[in-house]
Design an enzyme around this catalytic site. Structure first.
Site, PDB file in Angstrom:
ATOM      1  CE  LYS A  28      -6.054 -15.535   5.576  1.00 55.44           C
ATOM      2  NZ  LYS A  28      -5.572 -16.310   4.418  1.00 55.44           N
ATOM      3  NE  ARG A  98      -7.611 -19.654   6.082  1.00 51.45           N
ATOM      4  CZ  ARG A  98      -8.529 -18.962   6.755  1.00 51.45           C
ATOM      5  NH1 ARG A  98      -8.779 -19.234   8.027  1.00 51.45           N
ATOM      6  NH2 ARG A  98      -9.179 -17.989   6.166  1.00 51.45           N
ATOM      7  N   GLY A 107      -5.912 -12.592  -1.804  1.00 54.80           N
ATOM      8  CA  GLY A 107      -5.812 -13.406  -3.000  1.00 54.80           C
ATOM      9  C   GLY A 107      -4.422 -13.487  -3.624  1.00 54.80           C
ATOM     10  CG  MET A 109       0.995 -14.408  -0.558  1.00 53.91           C
ATOM     11  SD  MET A 109       1.826 -14.091   0.981  1.00 53.91           S
ATOM     12  CE  MET A 109       0.524 -13.507   2.012  1.00 53.91           C
ATOM     13  NE  ARG A 342     -10.002  -9.435   4.504  1.00 52.61           N
ATOM     14  CZ  ARG A 342      -9.563 -10.210   3.529  1.00 52.61           C
ATOM     15  NH1 ARG A 342      -8.314 -10.593   3.521  1.00 52.61           N
ATOM     16  NH2 ARG A 342     -10.346 -10.616   2.565  1.00 52.61           N
ATOM     17  CG  HIS A 460       2.409  23.501 -19.412  1.00 58.87           C
ATOM     18  ND1 HIS A 460       1.274  23.365 -20.177  1.00 58.87           N
ATOM     19  CD2 HIS A 460       2.360  24.737 -18.875  1.00 58.87           C
ATOM     20  CE1 HIS A 460       0.579  24.489 -20.114  1.00 58.87           C
ATOM     21  NE2 HIS A 460       1.219  25.344 -19.335  1.00 58.87           N
ATOM     22  NE  ARG A 573       1.916  27.625 -10.940  1.00 57.25           N
ATOM     23  CZ  ARG A 573       0.910  26.861 -10.509  1.00 57.25           C
ATOM     24  NH1 ARG A 573      -0.343  27.255 -10.670  1.00 57.25           N
ATOM     25  NH2 ARG A 573       1.168  25.722  -9.918  1.00 57.25           N
ATOM     26  NE  ARG A 629       5.584  32.084  -9.897  1.00 56.07           N
ATOM     27  CZ  ARG A 629       5.671  30.823 -10.347  1.00 56.07           C
ATOM     28  NH1 ARG A 629       6.425  29.955  -9.710  1.00 56.07           N
ATOM     29  NH2 ARG A 629       4.991  30.445 -11.405  1.00 56.07           N
ATOM     30  CD  GLU A 756      11.575  29.319  -7.877  1.00 54.28           C
ATOM     31  OE1 GLU A 756      10.875  28.437  -8.390  1.00 54.28           O
ATOM     32  OE2 GLU A 756      11.374  30.534  -8.032  1.00 54.28           O
ATOM     33  CB  SER A 775       6.816  30.155  -0.685  1.00 54.47           C
ATOM     34  OG  SER A 775       6.020  29.103  -1.176  1.00 54.47           O
ATOM     35  CB  CYS A 842       3.955  27.261  -3.422  1.00 54.05           C
ATOM     36  SG  CYS A 842       5.463  27.914  -4.142  1.00 54.05           S
ATOM     37  CE1 TYR A 862       2.105  28.431   2.058  1.00 55.59           C
ATOM     38  CE2 TYR A 862       2.784  29.808   3.908  1.00 55.59           C
ATOM     39  CZ  TYR A 862       2.768  29.547   2.545  1.00 55.59           C
ATOM     40  OH  TYR A 862       3.407  30.387   1.671  1.00 55.59           O
TER      41      TYR A 862
HETATM   42  P1  ADP Z   1      -7.435 -15.697   1.232  1.00 57.05           P
HETATM   43  O1  ADP Z   1      -6.463 -14.996   2.078  1.00 57.05           O
HETATM   44  O2  ADP Z   1      -7.066 -15.741  -0.203  1.00 57.05           O
HETATM   45  O3  ADP Z   1      -8.848 -15.262   1.504  1.00 57.05           O
HETATM   46  P2  ADP Z   1      -7.957 -17.909   2.963  1.00 57.05           P
HETATM   47  O4  ADP Z   1      -6.836 -18.550   3.697  1.00 57.05           O
HETATM   48  O5  ADP Z   1      -8.776 -16.968   3.735  1.00 57.05           O
HETATM   49  O6  ADP Z   1      -7.366 -17.233   1.673  1.00 57.05           O
HETATM   50  O7  ADP Z   1      -8.830 -19.110   2.406  1.00 57.05           O
HETATM   51  C1  ADP Z   1      -9.531 -19.174   1.214  1.00 57.05           C
HETATM   52  C2  ADP Z   1     -10.931 -19.693   1.441  1.00 57.05           C
HETATM   53  O8  ADP Z   1     -10.920 -20.960   2.100  1.00 57.05           O
HETATM   54  C3  ADP Z   1     -11.763 -18.778   2.297  1.00 57.05           C
HETATM   55  O9  ADP Z   1     -13.045 -18.705   1.762  1.00 57.05           O
HETATM   56  C4  ADP Z   1     -11.776 -19.456   3.617  1.00 57.05           C
HETATM   57  O10 ADP Z   1     -12.901 -19.143   4.349  1.00 57.05           O
HETATM   58  C5  ADP Z   1     -11.719 -20.920   3.248  1.00 57.05           C
HETATM   59  N1  ADP Z   1     -11.076 -21.698   4.307  1.00 57.05           N
HETATM   60  C6  ADP Z   1      -9.839 -21.546   4.766  1.00 57.05           C
HETATM   61  N2  ADP Z   1      -9.578 -22.388   5.779  1.00 57.05           N
HETATM   62  C7  ADP Z   1     -10.697 -23.112   5.951  1.00 57.05           C
HETATM   63  C8  ADP Z   1     -11.063 -24.139   6.872  1.00 57.05           C
HETATM   64  N3  ADP Z   1     -10.227 -24.566   7.806  1.00 57.05           N
HETATM   65  N4  ADP Z   1     -12.290 -24.651   6.776  1.00 57.05           N
HETATM   66  C9  ADP Z   1     -13.143 -24.199   5.825  1.00 57.05           C
HETATM   67  N5  ADP Z   1     -12.864 -23.239   4.956  1.00 57.05           N
HETATM   68  C10 ADP Z   1     -11.657 -22.685   5.006  1.00 57.05           C
HETATM   69 MG    MG Z   2      -9.590 -15.074   3.297  1.00 61.40          MG
HETATM   70 MG    MG Z   3       9.719  27.807 -10.082  1.00 62.39          MG
END
Ligand code: ADP
Ligand code: MG
Ligand code: MG
Length: 987
Positions: A28, A98, A107, A109, A342, A460, A573, A629, A756, A775, A842, A862
């Site tokens: 990020k 963040r 989501g 952390m 991303r 099996h 086999r 085999r 084997e 093999s 194999c 292979y």
């Molecule tokens: P996650 O990794 O769980 O997506 P984010 O750090 O991206 O968490 O943030 C969660 C939400 O908060 C996202 O929708 C993001 O766009 C919003 N957000 C984060 N920082 C700001 C900011 N400085 N201003 C406005 N919205 C923010």
């Molecule tokens: Mg985000």
């Molecule tokens: Mg065998």
């Protein structure tokens, strides 16, 4: 000492970091910096590096010296750029704090918004903006988030408070609450905080800031995040970075909003702007599901200027990163800001389509395209799956091993026989059993899916199901078959009740869920052809190409695998052929026969049937090599078990069941997998292999007569000593010569062996003299190296994995240090004797991407895997080539300069696998570093540098043996050096 930089600023059109610094800034932070540098509107801020997180945990939750000062300096700069101050009661700077690691963990952390708000700031902000509703909304959001994340207040309490005020005001949406309502809510929230924590909500912004920073670093080690990393095999990261960023407000009013979008459709891959947004909303409101977001296309009408700007930015970012982007944006009072970009996560179909399209658009090259699609993506495209809409609501009632991918629904049956009978009546059935055995094959074919309560990934049921492409969940402990009922996750089901399994996840569901079958697209074919090109061009020492073969026992399997792009059959086999009803009775008659003549007579009945099977496979493979085999399983497995079966056989033989029974009892073994099986059977009863070789030869002749190109290879299983081959090979050669001579045709037939058994790997310099190819049968090799019965691992392996005794299931991904070490010994020693020895794998591992990477590095010619994994292996093989390019991977043969080839390979080993720091780790290196031979042949081979010296083997027997009579001097089959040493050392 040079001071390490820990805080990186971005804003005002310039950033101290960039996209390449993901390790330091997290994904990020690195991309916020990159976007800033690209001139894209990003709210300014600074990133505290991942190194601080690492140091924090190393120092028992204490920050390294100087951090406070660096953060303070970052904040100063931010305040200057923003022309606002954190905690200014008249015009407060608000920030978000963040999380963000180098690998995205959506989501998992924590993130806190609107930080800096307090009882004064809220009034200042209200006055300054002239929008008290917004100010109070920001404050209540802040208390809610900070209270939950930092202070540990149960977030349901906040939810209850907001619900009750909405009820009282008779409104449905948060947005309908007025400034006064929100002010009241803030009072309520503060009460909740005090009640829950015994503390007042913190009013000092700097305290708030450090509370939030601590919480974000702390969230790196929360249970959720740890689990996510485990599940996704994310290792070796330093930690999370912390981004402190000035806020922009989508909740300012109806001219503001926030959204999430993708530069292309993430489920189909179609190049169409895709996404959702909400007006007057902040942060996660879009995904929270309280209000229904609108499609991004409607923004074009509502606010064409912003829409056009957004489209421009997503195009720019996609071009810049050369990949589909997943964006977060916020509009504040008609002004657009980007908050994140991303590379977008995508479904299998989209992954392939994006890759192929982007090559056509000139955005990426083919190699990049190949690296963009994961084997998991392809896997999705080859199997039916639960309709995603239904899957969202379905609740799994128990979970087992994801033994064979794809989803299946069927009526429960408890026996293979019933499965066949019900299927014949047109029913869809799901075979539910404790485990399965070879005689269940008919019922397994008849079933939509298979669910077992015991057994591991190579039990099996698992192996056969994967081979057939039938979904299978194996070793599900929550399944208890008790006579004519089965308890699944505590619920009782009867025969005929519907169950649905998902073999891709291991989940089991009650009832019949709707399934969808994705189809193989033109794009996929194009894509896989590119993968083949990459593999075809690779050269490792004397080994050219890195092919994908298949394990196919039946002509239909071979045909399917061929359509999927298999370049040969690496394992056909033959035992499955015997379980075929028509053959089984003859075979049973054979194993209870008293004389060789009688055995031969019985085998004669089987010969034409087997010949037909071989002919079918040869035909399906259109001249590609087919490794057959010879019979492998213990005789024991063919023995009639039940009284009716014994009676059936007795009546066929015209004897009484009682007189037959003792003969049958004699065949029972205490430990069949280590018993009378494989080539041991041929040592005792040569006529069995003779018959099979004859069937192969006749089938080949038939092909020639019909102008079908044919390329059979004969493989002898469970070899432990070269002398078994020395004994058996001439038998086969004699028969081939005779059949081909009579028919006046010439068919070159290679005769090779499976490696084997650990002993065979260690003795492969000797074995190679009698084998045209090797093999690796890694199922048995793993079973025997670990002494883990593959049918019984379910009782302890899960705990081994849980407690970290093992990192991965060794039956799924090759144990590179141990089993892989033996393989390296086998490869090096085998090629020391025969530099061009073709060597494949194999075992079930042949379809596992991590194992395929190892096989490439180890110099295998292979990999061979079940038909449904062929496309995946074509991709994984190409990825192995690309991943290891520039690493000078050789073919396991002795390097020219006397420098062992594979020694260089070690750097390429991913740090994540294997047994971490266990002493045993040296095995691999040793095996690689001290290859058997100096120069090609085995002249001084094993003698001088016994490969096994420091490896698994204690005392390399090779020393004495080959030393006296250089093994390969007179090479191949003719005069084995062993002659005189026979007495001293076994071959
Ligand atoms: P996650 O990794 O769980 O997506 P984010 O750090 O991206 O968490 O943030 C969660 C939400 O908060 C996202 O929708 C993001 O766009 C919003 N957000 C984060 N920082 C700001 C900011 N400085 N201003 C406005 N919205 C923010
Ligand atoms: Mg985000
Ligand atoms: Mg065998």
């Amino acid at each position: 000492m040079a001071k390490q930089k820990n805080v990186y600023f971005f804003g005002g059109g310039k950033a101290e970091g960039d996209a390449k610094m993901k390790e330091v800034l997290g994904g990020k932070g690195a991309n916020l910096a990159e976007m800033t540098n690209l001139g894209i509107p990003v709210p300014p801020g600074f990133t505290i590096s991942t190194g601080v997180c690492a140091a924090y945990y190393e120092n028992k939750n204490k920050y390294p010296a100087g951090i406070k000062e660096e953060v303070e300096a970052g904040l100063k700069k931010l305040e200057q750029v923003m022309k606002k101050k954190l905690g200014d009661p008249a015009d407060p700077l608000l920030v978000s704090v963040r999380s963000g690691a180098a690998v995205s963990m959506p989501g998992m952390m924590d993130t806190i918004l609107n930080l800096g708000m307090n009882d004064q700031a809220v009034n200042g902000l209200a006055k300054k903006t002239g929008n008290p509703r917004f100010a109070w909304d920001a404050y209540r959001r802040f208390i809610q988030m900070y209270g939950d994340v930092v202070m540990g207040v149960d977030h349901d309490k906040f939810e209850e408070a907001i619900s009750s005020i909405k009820k009282a005001k008779q409104v449905e949406l948060d947005t309908q609450l007025t400034a006064a309502d929100l002010e009241h809510l803030v009072t309520e929230y503060k009460k909740i905080v005090r009640q829950s924590t015994g503390k007042d909500f913190p009013q000092v912004p700097r305290d708030q800031l450090w509370g939030a920073i601590n919480a974000v670093f702390g969230s790196w080690m929360n249970e959720r995040a740890i689990k996510y990393r485990q599940l996704n095999d994310i290792r070796g990261l330093k930690g999370t970075a912390v981004n402190v960023q000035s806020m922009v407000f989508g909740n300012f009013g109806d001219d503001s909003g926030t959204g999430v979008c993708f530069s292309r459709d993430p489920s189909t891959g179609v190049n169409e702007f895709y996404g959702e947004y909400l007006m007057n909303a902040q942060g996660e409101d879009v995904v929270a599901g309280i209000r229904t977001p609108e499609k991004i296309a409607t923004l074009a009408k509502r606010n064409p200027v912003i829409y056009k700007q957004l489209v421009g930015i997503k195009n720019k970012l996609e071009k810049h990163f050369r990949d589909m982007q997943d964006l977060e944006f916020t509009v504040q009072q008609g002004k657009l800001f980007l908050l994140q970009t991303r590379n977008g996560k995508r479904a299998g179909t989209a992954a392939v389509k994006c890759a192929v399209d982007m090559v056509a658009e000139g955005l990426i090259d083919k190699k990049t395209a190949i690296m963009r699609v994961t084997p998991g993506h392809l896997d999705q495209l080859l199997h039916p799956m639960i309709d995603p809409a239904a899957a969202k609501q379905a609740v799994s009632i128990t979970k087992g091993l994801n033994a064979s991918p794809g989803a299946a629904s069927g009526k429960i049956v408890f026996s293979a026989k019933d499965a066949e009978a019900w299927q014949a009546k047109g029913e869809k059935v799901l075979l539910v059993r404790k485990d399965t055995s070879p005689e269940d094959i008919g019922g397994m074919v008849a079933s939509e899916g298979i669910l077992t309560s015991t057994g591991g990934m190579t039990s099996h049921a698992a192996v056969v199901a994967r081979g057939m492409g039938t979904p299978c969940v194996a070793g599900a402990k929550g399944v208890l078959v008790q006579g004519d009922i089965v308890i699944v996750g505590g619920k009782t089901f009867r025969e005929g009740d519907w169950l649905t399994i998902d073999g891709s996840t291991g989940d089991v569901y009650e009832g019949r869920l709707p399934l969808v079958t994705p189809n193989i697209s033109k794009d996929m074919n194009t894509f896989l052809k590119w993968c083949d090109e990459v593999r075809a061009q690779t050269v490792r020492g004397r080994v050219k190409d890195f092919q994908v073969w298949t394990n196919a026992d039946q002509p239909e399997d071979a045909k399917r695998a061929f359509e999927f792009g298999a370049q040969g059959v690496g394992l056909c086999r033959t035992e499955h052929m015997f379980f075929d009803k028509a053959k089984l009775i003859h075979f049973r008659a054979m194993i209870v026969a008293d004389t060789e003549d009688e055995r031969k007579k019985r085998l004669k009945e089987i010969l034409p049937l087997q010949q037909k099977d071989f002919f079918g496979i040869f035909k399906a493979m259109e001249g590609r090599p087919v490794v057959i085999r010879l019979l492998d399983p213990p005789l024991h497995e063919f023995v009639p078990h039940t009284r009716p079966e014994v009676e059936e056989l007795a009546s066929y033989l015209g004897v009484s069941a009682d007189s037959l029974q003792p003969k049958i009892d004699r065949l029972i073994e205490a430990n069949p997998m280590l018993g009378h099986r494989g080539c041991r059977l041929a040592v005792t009863y040569p006529e069995i292999y003779d018959m099979q070789v004859e069937a192969i030869a006749h089938a080949a002749v038939e092909c020639i007569k019909e102008n079908i190109p044919v390329h059979p290879e004969i493989m002898i299983p469970i070899v432990v000593t070269a002398r078994e081959l020395k004994l058996l090979r001439p038998n086969a050669e004699k028969i081939l010569e005779k059949v081909f001579g009579d028919a006046k045709v010439k068919v070159p037939v290679k005769i090779g062996t499976m490696i084997e058994v650990p002993r065979a790997a260690i003795r492969s310099a000797h074995i190679a003299r009698y084998a045209d190819f090797f093999s690796f049968g890694t199922n048995d090799l793993t079973q025997m190296t670990f002494a883990f019965s593959r049918d019984d691992v379910a009782s302890f392996l899960p705990v081994y994995l849980e407690k970290g005794v093992l990192d991965v299931d060794p039956f799924k991904t090759i144990d590179e240090d141990g089993v892989g070490g033996l393989m390296r010994v086998g490869i090096t020693m085998g090629r020391a004797v025969k530099p061009d020895l073709k060597i494949g794998i194999c075992g079930e591992h042949g379809g596992d991407p991590a194992t395929i990477d190892f096989c490439y590095r180890a110099g295998l010619s292979y990999v061979s895997c079940s038909p449904f994994r062929v496309p995946l292996a074509r991709l994984a093989g190409a990825q192995a080539v690309i991943n290891n390019s520039g690493k000078n991977v050789k073919g396991g043969e002795t390097a020219k300069a006397g420098k062992p080839a594979s020694a260089k390979v070690k750097g390429s080993k991913k740090p994540v696998r294997g047994e971490k720091k266990m002493a045993e780790g040296t095995v691999k290196k040793t095996a690689a570093k001290k290859p058997a031979a100096k120069k090609p042949a085995a002249k001084k081979t094993a003698a001088k540098k016994p490969a096994a010296k420091k490896t698994a083997a204690k005392k390399p027997a090779a020393k004495k043996t080959a030393a006296k009579k250089p093994a390969a001097k007179k090479t191949a089959a003719k005069k084995p050096a062993a002659k005189k040493t026979v007495k001293k050392t076994a071959l």
